[in-house]
Design a protein around this motif. Structure first.
Motif, PDB file in Angstrom:
ATOM      1  N   TYR A 160       0.848  -1.205   0.000  1.00  0.00           N
ATOM      2  CA  TYR A 160       0.000   0.000   0.000  1.00  0.00           C
ATOM      3  C   TYR A 160       0.880   1.251   0.000  1.00  0.00           C
ATOM      4  CZ  TYR A 160      -4.213  -2.774   0.712  1.00  0.00           C
ATOM      5  OH  TYR A 160      -5.253  -3.648   0.539  1.00  0.00           O
ATOM      6  N   ASN A 202       1.301   3.565   1.932  1.00  0.00           N
ATOM      7  CA  ASN A 202       1.989   3.882   3.198  1.00  0.00           C
ATOM      8  C   ASN A 202       3.195   2.979   3.454  1.00  0.00           C
ATOM      9  OD1 ASN A 202       0.836   1.456   3.850  1.00  0.00           O
ATOM     10  ND2 ASN A 202      -0.267   2.167   5.640  1.00  0.00           N
ATOM     11  N   LEU A 253       3.126  -0.371   3.639  1.00  0.00           N
ATOM     12  CA  LEU A 253       2.806  -1.671   4.244  1.00  0.00           C
ATOM     13  C   LEU A 253       2.576  -2.736   3.163  1.00  0.00           C
ATOM     14  CD1 LEU A 253       0.988  -2.261   7.433  1.00  0.00           C
ATOM     15  CD2 LEU A 253       0.377  -3.712   5.492  1.00  0.00           C
ATOM     16  N   GLY A 280      -5.790  -8.965   9.407  1.00  0.00           N
ATOM     17  CA  GLY A 280      -4.546  -8.350   8.930  1.00  0.00           C
ATOM     18  C   GLY A 280      -3.688  -9.276   8.083  1.00  0.00           C
ATOM     19  N   ALA A 281      -4.144 -10.510   7.891  1.00  0.00           N
ATOM     20  CA  ALA A 281      -3.344 -11.496   7.145  1.00  0.00           C
ATOM     21  C   ALA A 281      -3.274 -11.191   5.651  1.00  0.00           C
ATOM     22  CB  ALA A 281      -3.906 -12.898   7.365  1.00  0.00           C
ATOM     23  N   GLY A 282      -4.277 -10.445   5.147  1.00  0.00           N
ATOM     24  CA  GLY A 282      -4.268 -10.086   3.728  1.00  0.00           C
ATOM     25  C   GLY A 282      -5.459 -10.590   2.939  1.00  0.00           C
ATOM     26  N   LYS A 283      -6.460 -11.115   3.619  1.00  0.00           N
ATOM     27  CA  LYS A 283      -7.622 -11.708   2.938  1.00  0.00           C
ATOM     28  C   LYS A 283      -8.401 -10.661   2.120  1.00  0.00           C
ATOM     29  CE  LYS A 283      -9.425 -13.110   6.857  1.00  0.00           C
ATOM     30  NZ  LYS A 283      -8.449 -12.523   7.801  1.00  0.00           N
ATOM     31  N   SER A 284      -8.680  -9.526   2.752  1.00  0.00           N
ATOM     32  CA  SER A 284      -9.447  -8.492   2.039  1.00  0.00           C
ATOM     33  C   SER A 284      -8.657  -7.932   0.866  1.00  0.00           C
ATOM     34  CB  SER A 284      -9.804  -7.335   2.975  1.00  0.00           C
ATOM     35  OG  SER A 284     -10.474  -7.829   4.086  1.00  0.00           O
ATOM     36  N   THR A 285      -7.366  -7.826   1.039  1.00  0.00           N
ATOM     37  CA  THR A 285      -6.517  -7.332  -0.052  1.00  0.00           C
ATOM     38  C   THR A 285      -6.617  -8.283  -1.245  1.00  0.00           C
ATOM     39  OG1 THR A 285      -5.026  -6.268   1.527  1.00  0.00           O
ATOM     40  CG2 THR A 285      -4.142  -6.724  -0.665  1.00  0.00           C
TER      41      THR A 285
END
Ligand code: ADP
Length: 228
Positions: free
Chosen positions: A11, A13, A15, A38-43
């Motif tokens: 991202y 920022n 991250l 925070g693992a990255g699923k939504s990404t």
């Protein structure tokens, strides 16, 4: 159907939400995506929907490289991917029927097609008798059924469910899972991000586990991992 090749998403920022992901999902699969917050699923889901683009690497959906996709091609991609969310996201001023019909109006389906297709999907999710009601008059499980009907009304080849049972009690959650399974059996590829351990463990489908942006586990007929 969907393939991630050496995909990294950082991202603005700085991250890095996903790091060098290689993942192939075949047509007709039912895949659970699990992992701590925070693992990255939504990404991952946003990348498939092309809401965001990779920083490096490739994502192919039905053979198309999404990073190279032209802006005017995006609506066609999204027409092919149904999505349901934890919080339903229905139009509250519109009836059940109108909510589902709206998804067809957006893609400029004919009135004839809409009149044929909407009652069919409402019947599939067991809501024929509630077509004239507003979302506020329905239970959470019924609202999620409307969202499911809306997600599949354009016959997508992929259905993404992002924590679809997160706001539902266990019995209702199982009803929704039953519908997802049925939709999968009709040939739609289903990708479901979830924290619902019981559901993952009893369905015994493929389970892909993410941890801080990498895949730590990818099992056919898998179980919910202890660490997630
Ligand atoms: P999950 O869905 O598994 O909870 P996310 O994909 O939402 O994980 O987030 C993965 C990581 O990326 C998290 O550290 C999160 O804080 C970060 N992240 C998500 N969206 C953004 C964003 N728009 N800008 C910066 N960082 C983000």
């Amino acid at each position: 159907m969907i393939e991630f090749i050496n995909l990294t998403k950082t991202y603005p920022n700085g991250l890095t939400a996903l790091s060098n992901i290689n993942l192939k999902i075949e047509k007709g699969e039912f895949v659970f995506i699990v992992g701590a917050s925070g693992a990255g699923k939504s990404t991952l889901i946003k990348l498939i929907l092309r809401e965001i683009v990779p920083t490096s690497g490739t994502i192919l959906v039905k053979g198309k490289n999404l990073a190279k996709m032209k802006r005017r091609e995006i609506p066609l991609l999204r027409r092919n991917i149904g999505v349901v969310f934890q919080d339903f996201r229905l139009l509250n001023e519109r009836t059940v029927y109108e909510n589902v019909a709206f998804a067809m109006e957006v893609v400029e389906a004919s009135r004839k097609e809409i009149r044929r297709q909407v009652p069919m999907v409402l019947s599939l999710v067991g809501l024929s008798s509630k077509a004239k009601m507003l979302p506020s008059q329905l239970s959470g499980g019924e609202q999620q059924r409307v969202a499911l009907a809306r997600a599949i009304v354009n016959n997508p080849s992929i259905l993404i469910a992002d924590e679809p049972t997160g706001n539902l009690d266990p019995d209702t959650a199982w009803e929704i899972i039953g519908l997802l399974n049925e939709i999968n059996c009709r040939g739609t590829t289903v990708i479901m991000a979830t924290h619902a351990r019981d559901i993952v463990n009893s369905l015994r489908k493929r389970v892909v586990t993410f941890d801080r942006g990498v895949i730590v586990n990818d099992r056919q007929r898998g179980e919910y991992p202890d660490e997630a």
